[in-house]
Design a protein around this motif. Structure first.
Motif, PDB file in Angstrom:
ATOM      1  N   THR A 186      -4.706  18.722  -5.569  1.00 25.77           N
ATOM      2  CA  THR A 186      -5.367  18.768  -4.259  1.00 25.77           C
ATOM      3  C   THR A 186      -4.336  18.475  -3.173  1.00 25.77           C
ATOM      4  OG1 THR A 186      -5.907  16.425  -4.025  1.00 25.77           O
ATOM      5  CG2 THR A 186      -7.454  17.773  -5.305  1.00 25.77           C
ATOM      6  N   LEU A 187      -4.783  18.591  -1.943  1.00 23.49           N
ATOM      7  CA  LEU A 187      -3.962  18.191  -0.805  1.00 23.49           C
ATOM      8  C   LEU A 187      -4.413  16.838  -0.255  1.00 23.49           C
ATOM      9  CD1 LEU A 187      -3.654  21.600   1.055  1.00 23.49           C
ATOM     10  CD2 LEU A 187      -1.988  20.497  -0.451  1.00 23.49           C
ATOM     11  N   ILE A 188      -5.321  16.183  -0.951  1.00 19.85           N
ATOM     12  CA  ILE A 188      -5.875  14.906  -0.501  1.00 19.85           C
ATOM     13  C   ILE A 188      -4.901  13.777  -0.821  1.00 19.85           C
ATOM     14  CG2 ILE A 188      -7.761  13.263  -0.781  1.00 19.85           C
ATOM     15  CD1 ILE A 188      -9.518  15.708  -1.513  1.00 19.85           C
ATOM     16  N   VAL A 189      -4.573  12.996   0.197  1.00 19.80           N
ATOM     17  CA  VAL A 189      -3.679  11.849   0.042  1.00 19.80           C
ATOM     18  C   VAL A 189      -4.507  10.581   0.171  1.00 19.80           C
ATOM     19  CG1 VAL A 189      -1.711  10.622   1.021  1.00 19.80           C
ATOM     20  CG2 VAL A 189      -1.716  13.123   0.950  1.00 19.80           C
ATOM     21  N   VAL A 246       0.857  -1.183   0.000  1.00 21.15           N
ATOM     22  CA  VAL A 246       0.000   0.000   0.000  1.00 21.15           C
ATOM     23  C   VAL A 246       0.893   1.233   0.000  1.00 21.15           C
ATOM     24  CG1 VAL A 246      -1.738   1.303   1.279  1.00 21.15           C
ATOM     25  CG2 VAL A 246      -1.879  -1.192   1.167  1.00 21.15           C
ATOM     26  N   ARG A 247       0.628   2.138  -0.931  1.00 20.94           N
ATOM     27  CA  ARG A 247       1.400   3.368  -1.037  1.00 20.94           C
ATOM     28  C   ARG A 247       0.452   4.551  -1.007  1.00 20.94           C
ATOM     29  NH1 ARG A 247       5.323   2.308  -5.759  1.00 20.94           N
ATOM     30  NH2 ARG A 247       5.444   4.549  -5.802  1.00 20.94           N
ATOM     31  N   GLU A 248       0.992   5.696  -0.646  1.00 25.10           N
ATOM     32  CA  GLU A 248       0.186   6.910  -0.587  1.00 25.10           C
ATOM     33  C   GLU A 248       0.505   7.802  -1.787  1.00 25.10           C
ATOM     34  OE1 GLU A 248       0.839   8.653   3.252  1.00 25.10           O
ATOM     35  OE2 GLU A 248      -0.618   7.306   4.168  1.00 25.10           O
ATOM     36  N   PHE A 249      -0.573   8.295  -2.405  1.00 28.42           N
ATOM     37  CA  PHE A 249      -0.449   9.208  -3.534  1.00 28.42           C
ATOM     38  C   PHE A 249      -1.337  10.415  -3.279  1.00 28.42           C
ATOM     39  CE2 PHE A 249       0.413   5.050  -5.408  1.00 28.42           C
ATOM     40  CZ  PHE A 249       1.589   5.308  -6.078  1.00 28.42           C
TER      41      PHE A 249
END
Length: 106
Positions: free
Chosen positions: A51-54, A43-46
């Motif tokens: 936007t500022l939504i991760v 699982v990775r964060e993008f």
């Protein structure tokens, strides 16, 4: 496969990652053909564009040299690994010698 100084870079990378451990066997369905491969899901964060939504999303990494018979993974292919079936929805990264493919999956 791409060679550099007569070395198969994709195979060298695959061997090194395999020695590190935690690889799993998987199958890749491309149309009517099925291929085996080695890889892993993490699982990775993008961040969403503009936007500022991760978001946390699963990413499937496939060792290019491990795909048998040889094939290039692509968007809309279906992969099964660790008993879970995923659709490859976005190519996150592919190195220049196709040693490692990373796909966002769902």
């Amino acid at each position: 496969m791409t060679k550099l100084f007569n070395l198969d870079i994709a195979q060298i990378v695959a061997d090194a990652i395999e020695k590190a451990g935690d690889l799993q066997e998987g199958s890749l369905a491309k149309g009517d053909a099925t291929h085996t491969f080695q890889g892993f899901v993490a699982v990775r964060e993008f961040r969403r564009p503009d936007t500022l939504i991760v978001e946390s999303v699963p990413v499937l990494s496939i060792l290019g040299a491990s795909v048998k018979p040889a094939a290039v993974p692509a968007i809309n292919d279906v992969a099964t690994i660790a008993g879970i079936t995923y659709e490859l929805v976005r190519l996150v990264r592919r190195d220049p010698v196709s040693a490692l493919y990373e796909f966002e999956v769902r």
